[in-house]
Design a protein around this motif. Structure first.
Motif, PDB file in Angstrom:
ATOM      1  N   GLU A  47       0.761  -1.100  -0.190  1.00 41.90           N
ATOM      2  CA  GLU A  47      -0.053   0.108  -0.248  1.00 41.90           C
ATOM      3  C   GLU A  47       0.956   1.119   0.151  1.00 41.90           C
ATOM      4  O   GLU A  47       1.946   1.353   0.721  1.00 41.90           O
ATOM      5  CB  GLU A  47      -1.116   0.007   1.206  1.00 41.90           C
ATOM      6  CG  GLU A  47      -1.873   1.097   1.480  1.00 41.90           C
ATOM      7  CD  GLU A  47      -2.728   0.953   2.587  1.00 41.90           C
ATOM      8  OE1 GLU A  47      -3.888   0.278   2.509  1.00 41.90           O
ATOM      9  OE2 GLU A  47      -2.232   1.209   3.793  1.00 41.90           O
ATOM     10  N   GLU A  48       0.599   2.155  -0.969  1.00 43.33           N
ATOM     11  CA  GLU A  48       1.146   3.447  -0.774  1.00 43.33           C
ATOM     12  C   GLU A  48       0.862   4.351   0.205  1.00 43.33           C
ATOM     13  O   GLU A  48      -0.541   4.566   0.484  1.00 43.33           O
ATOM     14  CB  GLU A  48       1.018   4.110  -1.962  1.00 43.33           C
ATOM     15  CG  GLU A  48       1.732   5.698  -2.303  1.00 43.33           C
ATOM     16  CD  GLU A  48       1.622   6.316  -3.663  1.00 43.33           C
ATOM     17  OE1 GLU A  48       2.578   7.060  -3.570  1.00 43.33           O
ATOM     18  OE2 GLU A  48       1.015   5.828  -4.417  1.00 43.33           O
ATOM     19  N   GLU A  49       1.718   4.751   1.062  1.00 42.21           N
ATOM     20  CA  GLU A  49       1.253   5.799   2.046  1.00 42.21           C
ATOM     21  C   GLU A  49       0.963   7.382   1.739  1.00 42.21           C
ATOM     22  O   GLU A  49       1.708   7.601   0.741  1.00 42.21           O
ATOM     23  CB  GLU A  49       2.351   5.926   3.201  1.00 42.21           C
ATOM     24  CG  GLU A  49       2.720   4.506   3.886  1.00 42.21           C
ATOM     25  CD  GLU A  49       1.789   3.929   4.696  1.00 42.21           C
ATOM     26  OE1 GLU A  49       1.242   4.904   5.800  1.00 42.21           O
ATOM     27  OE2 GLU A  49       0.673   3.098   4.577  1.00 42.21           O
ATOM     28  N   SER A  50      -0.093   7.888   2.212  1.00 39.82           N
ATOM     29  CA  SER A  50      -0.409   9.130   1.668  1.00 39.82           C
ATOM     30  C   SER A  50       0.345   9.910   3.067  1.00 39.82           C
ATOM     31  O   SER A  50       0.530   9.695   4.105  1.00 39.82           O
ATOM     32  CB  SER A  50      -1.935   9.113   1.364  1.00 39.82           C
ATOM     33  OG  SER A  50      -2.340   9.083   2.582  1.00 39.82           O
ATOM     34  N   ASP A  51       0.085  11.332   2.615  1.00 44.00           N
ATOM     35  CA  ASP A  51       0.614  12.416   3.580  1.00 44.00           C
ATOM     36  C   ASP A  51      -0.680  12.353   4.833  1.00 44.00           C
ATOM     37  O   ASP A  51      -0.503  12.933   5.908  1.00 44.00           O
ATOM     38  CB  ASP A  51       0.867  13.570   3.137  1.00 44.00           C
ATOM     39  CG  ASP A  51       1.901  13.869   2.249  1.00 44.00           C
ATOM     40  OD1 ASP A  51       2.787  13.096   2.342  1.00 44.00           O
ATOM     41  OD2 ASP A  51       1.836  14.943   1.260  1.00 44.00           O
ATOM     42  N   PHE A  52      -1.743  11.942   4.464  1.00 43.87           N
ATOM     43  CA  PHE A  52      -2.918  12.123   5.515  1.00 43.87           C
ATOM     44  C   PHE A  52      -2.899  10.979   6.232  1.00 43.87           C
ATOM     45  O   PHE A  52      -3.778  10.902   7.398  1.00 43.87           O
ATOM     46  CB  PHE A  52      -4.198  12.070   4.812  1.00 43.87           C
ATOM     47  CG  PHE A  52      -4.051  13.282   3.714  1.00 43.87           C
ATOM     48  CD1 PHE A  52      -4.250  14.609   4.496  1.00 43.87           C
ATOM     49  CD2 PHE A  52      -4.192  12.873   2.366  1.00 43.87           C
ATOM     50  CE1 PHE A  52      -4.319  15.722   3.367  1.00 43.87           C
ATOM     51  CE2 PHE A  52      -4.093  13.967   1.543  1.00 43.87           C
ATOM     52  CZ  PHE A  52      -4.245  15.412   2.130  1.00 43.87           C
ATOM     53  N   ASP A  53      -2.062   9.743   6.400  1.00 43.24           N
ATOM     54  CA  ASP A  53      -2.238   8.479   7.077  1.00 43.24           C
ATOM     55  C   ASP A  53      -1.178   9.103   8.417  1.00 43.24           C
ATOM     56  O   ASP A  53      -0.245   9.450   8.554  1.00 43.24           O
ATOM     57  CB  ASP A  53      -1.269   7.428   6.407  1.00 43.24           C
ATOM     58  CG  ASP A  53      -2.349   6.845   5.290  1.00 43.24           C
ATOM     59  OD1 ASP A  53      -3.611   7.124   5.550  1.00 43.24           O
ATOM     60  OD2 ASP A  53      -1.736   6.171   4.533  1.00 43.24           O
TER      61      ASP A  53
END
Length: 82
Positions: free
Chosen positions: A76-82
């Motif tokens: 899973e690609e991590e986003s800045d919102f995680d």
């Protein structure tokens, strides 16, 4: 006759798991890059390595690997919102 059959070795087999290094190698084979960190978590009663990798294009991916078998559960690609 069977008194030692259920003691010792069979129970140790159930406790064996991948090392942190092995989990990193499995993750890097699927997502090339630099390992940022590795966590060992208990999820739903199952030990799972979470390997965070920074790719060459500055994206961070989380690779979840079963600690017992080395099977990749998700990438899973991590986003800045995680």
């Amino acid at each position: 006759m069977y008194e030692n059959f259920y003691h010792g070795q069979p129970t140790q087999m159930y406790r064996q798991r991948l090392t942190k290094q092995q989990a990193q190698e499995i993750a890097l084979n699927r997502v090339p890059g630099k390992v940022l960190h590795v966590d060992l978590d208990l999820e739903n009663g199952v030990l799972v390595y979470e390997v965070y990798i920074l790719t060459a294009n500055n994206r961070i991916y989380e690779v979840e690997i079963l600690a017992k078998s080395g099977k990749i559960l998700k990438i899973e690609e991590e986003s800045d919102f995680d």
